[in-house]
Design an enzyme around this catalytic site. Structure first.
Site, PDB file in Angstrom:
ATOM      1  N   PHE A 111       0.663  -1.254  -0.017  1.00  0.00           N
ATOM      2  CA  PHE A 111       0.152  -0.160  -0.205  1.00  0.00           C
ATOM      3  C   PHE A 111       0.735   1.170   0.016  1.00  0.00           C
ATOM      4  O   PHE A 111       0.395   2.461  -0.563  1.00  0.00           O
ATOM      5  CB  PHE A 111      -1.239  -0.135   1.243  1.00  0.00           C
ATOM      6  CG  PHE A 111      -0.378   0.586   2.537  1.00  0.00           C
ATOM      7  CD1 PHE A 111       0.062  -0.240   3.368  1.00  0.00           C
ATOM      8  CD2 PHE A 111      -0.535   2.024   2.970  1.00  0.00           C
ATOM      9  CE1 PHE A 111       1.040  -0.026   4.518  1.00  0.00           C
ATOM     10  CE2 PHE A 111       0.065   2.351   3.876  1.00  0.00           C
ATOM     11  CZ  PHE A 111       0.812   1.400   5.013  1.00  0.00           C
ATOM     12  N   LYS A 112       2.133   1.200   0.572  1.00  0.00           N
ATOM     13  CA  LYS A 112       2.842   2.443   0.620  1.00  0.00           C
ATOM     14  C   LYS A 112       2.928   3.081  -0.846  1.00  0.00           C
ATOM     15  O   LYS A 112       3.557   4.295  -0.837  1.00  0.00           O
ATOM     16  CB  LYS A 112       4.195   2.041   1.310  1.00  0.00           C
ATOM     17  CG  LYS A 112       4.068   1.569   2.546  1.00  0.00           C
ATOM     18  CD  LYS A 112       5.347   1.503   3.622  1.00  0.00           C
ATOM     19  CE  LYS A 112       5.034   1.342   4.827  1.00  0.00           C
ATOM     20  NZ  LYS A 112       4.480   0.041   5.242  1.00  0.00           N
TER      21      LYS A 112
END
Ligand SMILES: *Cc1c(COP(=O)(O)O)cnc(C)c1O
Length: 462
Positions: A111-112
């Site tokens: 998700f980063k």
């Protein structure tokens, strides 16, 4: 819009200044002076929009005049163009009333990428306009580093150094950091744990001569621009389940409290969120704190969810700032007490936190069992971090409120644990299939501030 420090003793900055500086000079974290509100009508208008359009509408009021509408929309478009899924953050159903938000379709499969790709574009644009160059130093327990390198590789205005704990990241994570060939990328394998890397990073930021000399900038999860980028998928997913008419809850696998804090901002902006559930692994300082009020450091125990192996949770300071009535004085005092091991959250502040957050934890065995059962009964291969979310979500789910669990990484990033639990070895997506054949380039370093400073000074162009 202005940004103020959680410790109350640093100057207020614009969005662009707060983004470029990362940590405030009083050691605090930047937060918006006021959170803009989206009305039910604004939220309803998100139905059917693309991820990029939602992103523009949610983030625009926070960003200020540094970027025009046109430029900002263009940077958003570039940020998500490289994702492997047209919806960017697709929602899949696990069970009646339980949904999984897949946040792992970006270039490094975690998700980063949502925040890092955008921050790469914003930095490049702002620095080019200002005619400046910066040195980005980040500390990572795995996913931040690869996402930062992927976002900044090959940019002219930036050198990027990533400190990661030697031997404590997965092979896929390590290779994503050590195989890029661009000269402005520097992977540094440091002795110690993630918290040691994070502590040295903080030391560098608190050394103002060094900080100014190399024009240090940070993109760790304390950077406000990263939190902001993560607010978007709370809106896009809740809108697709019927917000503002229907409330939803979120369960978030949590380490540094960045991702779940973005959910809290979404709630403050007016998104009808019932509960925000903090899910931790055995390194459970947040779960202990929300349960007892005691925020106390403990040894880090390495786990199969390494991106959540933390001793302290840096973004929690932002939640504390609100819980203490947005007064920087008690926050600064608590952070001082933390240096000697921990602190106790006051009863009033704890109640304020519990109005929004609940928590749970998963042991290693429970995490493995959840990967096994999710595969067998839902046909879903979960990475260990996401499995922690699913396990805690199932325990805490209120049948009347849809639950969205955030899937924070692709199972192929953690193939050993996933294979052991499910019997299936998840393959890497086509576009990174040759990762294991590319040569690696890495610098080993001791857990020593002076050594690290020298290394950085020697590598950057003078
Ligand atoms: C970084 C990370 C987390 C923790 O996110 P925070 O914002 O630090 O709470 C969870 N899962 C994965 C896969 C991550 O990379």
């Amino acid at each position: 819009m202005k940004y103020i420090s959680t410790r109350g003793r640093a100057p207020a900055l614009t969005f662009e200044e707060a983004m470029l500086s990362g940590l405030a000079r009083d050691g605090g974290l930047y937060v918006p002076e006021e959170v803009p509100v989206m009305t039910p009508g604004d939220i309803r208008a998100l139905h059917g929009l693309s991820y990029e359009e939602v992103a523009f509408r949610v983030m625009r009021p926070f960003v200020g005049d540094g970027f025009t509408d046109e430029v900002f929309a263009d940077l958003i478009a570039k940020s998500y163009a490289g994702f492997g899924h047209g919806a960017r953050a697709p929602l899949v159903q696990l069970a009646p009333g339980h949904f999984l938000l897949e946040l792992f379709h970006g270039p490094t499969l975690a998700f980063k990428d949502f925040a890092m790709q955008l921050i790469g574009q914003l930095f490049e644009e702002a620095l080019t306009r200002r005619g400046e160059r910066v040195t980005i130093v980040g500390a990572t327990s795995g996913d931040t580093g690869s996402a930062a390198i992927e976002a900044f590789r090959g940019l002219d205005a930036v050198d990027v150094f990533i400190l990661y704990p030697h031997g404590r990241v997965s092979e896929v994570q390590r290779r994503q950091m050590t195989t890029p060939v661009e000269e402005n990328v520097h992977a540094v394998a440091m002795d110690g744990h993630f918290d040691d890397c994070q502590a040295r990073l903080k030391d560098m930021f608190n050394d103002f001569d060094f900080r100014d000399g190399v024009r240090l900038a940070g993109v760790n999860s304390i950077n406000w621009a990263r939190v902001l980028a993560q607010v978007v998928y709370y809106f896009s997913s809740a809108a697709s389940l019927g917000a503002p008419e229907r409330k939803v809850s979120f369960t978030v696998p949590t380490g540094n409290f960045g991702d779940i804090f973005a959910g809290y901002i979404a709630k403050k902006m007016g998104l009808p969120i019932d509960r925000l559930v903090v899910a931790t692994n055995q390194n459970d300082i947040l779960h202990r704190c929300l349960s007892t009020g005691d925020y106390r450091m403990d040894e880090v125990t390495p786990s199969i969810s390494p991106s959540m192996d933390i001793q302290v949770s840096s973004n929690f300071e932002r939640a504390l700032f609100d819980a203490y009535g947005r007064d920087g004085t008690p926050v600064a005092q608590l952070m001082d007490e933390l240096k000697s091991g921990g602190f106790h959250v006051s009863q009033g502040a704890l109640e304020a936190l519990r109005e929004h957050f609940t928590s749970g934890r998963a042991s290693e065995a429970e995490t493995m069992a959840t990967i096994t059962s999710a595969h067998a009964t839902m046909g879903e291969l979960l990475c260990p971090h996401s499995a922690i979310g699913v396990k805690v979500a199932e325990e805490q789910r209120d049948p009347g409120v849809p639950m969205i669990t955030l899937a924070t990484a692709h199972p192929a990033k953690f193939p050993d644990a996933v294979e052991e639990a499910s019997g299936l070895r998840p393959p890497l997506p086509e576009r990174m299939a040759d990762l294991f054949d590319r040569p690696e380039r890495v610098t080993r370093a001791r857990n020593d501030l002076a050594d690290l400073k020298t290394l950085i000074q020697e590598r950057i162009p003078s």
